[in-house]
Write a protein that holds these residues in place. Sequence first.
Motif, short mmCIF file in Angstrom:
data_model
loop_
_atom_site.label_atom_id
_atom_site.label_comp_id
_atom_site.label_asym_id
_atom_site.label_seq_id
_atom_site.Cartn_x
_atom_site.Cartn_y
_atom_site.Cartn_z
N ASP A 288 -6.99 -3.29 -2.76
CA ASP A 288 -5.72 -3.63 -2.13
C ASP A 288 -4.97 -4.64 -2.99
O ASP A 288 -5.56 -5.58 -3.52
CB ASP A 288 -5.95 -4.20 -0.73
N LYS B 182 -0.54 3.77 3.45
CA LYS B 182 -1.23 4.88 2.77
C LYS B 182 -0.85 6.24 3.37
O LYS B 182 -1.69 7.03 3.77
CB LYS B 182 -2.75 4.66 2.82
N THR C 205 -4.84 0.38 -2.02
CA THR C 205 -3.42 0.67 -2.00
C THR C 205 -3.15 1.94 -2.81
O THR C 205 -3.76 2.15 -3.86
CB THR C 205 -2.64 -0.51 -2.63
N SER D 55 -4.97 7.06 5.01
CA SER D 55 -5.53 5.74 5.27
C SER D 55 -7.05 5.76 5.43
O SER D 55 -7.72 4.75 5.17
CB SER D 55 -4.89 5.14 6.53
N ASP E 223 -0.28 4.17 -4.98
CA ASP E 223 0.79 3.66 -5.83
C ASP E 223 1.78 4.75 -6.20
O ASP E 223 2.84 4.87 -5.62
CB ASP E 223 0.18 3.02 -7.07
N ASP F 51 7.12 -0.11 5.60
CA ASP F 51 6.20 -0.13 4.46
C ASP F 51 7.03 -0.09 3.17
O ASP F 51 8.26 0.04 3.20
CB ASP F 51 5.24 1.06 4.52
N MET G 222 2.98 2.59 0.28
CA MET G 222 1.82 2.04 -0.39
C MET G 222 0.73 1.51 0.53
O MET G 222 -0.45 1.81 0.36
CB MET G 222 2.28 0.90 -1.32
N PHE G 223 1.09 0.69 1.49
CA PHE G 223 0.10 -0.10 2.21
C PHE G 223 -0.41 0.58 3.48
O PHE G 223 -1.56 0.40 3.87
CB PHE G 223 0.67 -1.48 2.51
#
Length: 284
Positions: free
Chosen positions: A119, A76, A99, A93, A101, A55, A73-74
């Motif tokens: 996202d 989470k 997303t 998540s 940050d 990630d 980020m992605f």
Amino acid sequence: MTTEPRLKTILDGGRYFEAPRWHDGRLWFVDCMARTLLSISSSGERQEHAAVTDDTPCGLGVLPDGDIVVLTMFRKRLLRFADGQLSLYADLSQLAAGTIDDMIVDGQGRAYVGDLGFDLPPPDNRGAVGRIILVMPDGSARVVADGLRFPNGIAVSSDHTRLVVAEMDGACLADYDIAPDGSPQLRGRLGRINEPDGICLDRDGSVWVASFTEDAFIRIGRDGAERERIAVPGRRALACALGGAERRTLFCLSAATSYEDLRKGKSVSRIDIVDVETAGDGDP
């Protein structure tokens, strides 16, 4: 007022540096594109601590025991770096709407995490859907603020009573009081800054802001007025932190890139330092 450049480069040749945090005599930060956790001394001695293989790391925080928390980020997640290893600290998540940050951890171990509400890449009609998620030391997490336009840099005062969030789409700083239970209560919005990114507080209550598209680091007072400006012409200002022995060294993270270049993975990042009059406060 505009300050003539007096920056000294201490590290160059990275890809996309973010999330500077002064801790234990070193500046800790991530290289988002290289997916690494790094630190550097004031003299430029660089050390790579860990790689995030699955990630993109972005935000950082420091727990009261000195362990580092890395935001990815992605997926989470918040990852804890201790004894040379990364392990899961919190999985957001199921709670984050988009997303995640940037983040900060206060002196009580409470993590404030920015949830974009969408996202990446950002949709055109995204609106004020950003939120702040609070992760408590016991691992519980809840949404404590909303209505933010792309929450980016986050800072918290040393007395744990003030939270500031850069609204990248809102071109301002959201200024909050923090209740005893950690919940932020919006006081108002400060300044007018184009695409504010990373931020830090000083002991006068002013906020140093990295303005991505103004190619500058700007100091905004408690009244919202611009106090100082340090230009980095032709470079995107990404983030800043006050550190050093007396916390009067401003670490300025920037990159030679553009939105078009970033879509192609093209970016060269560096860290500059400059001495300022007012020392840092809180985190970062």
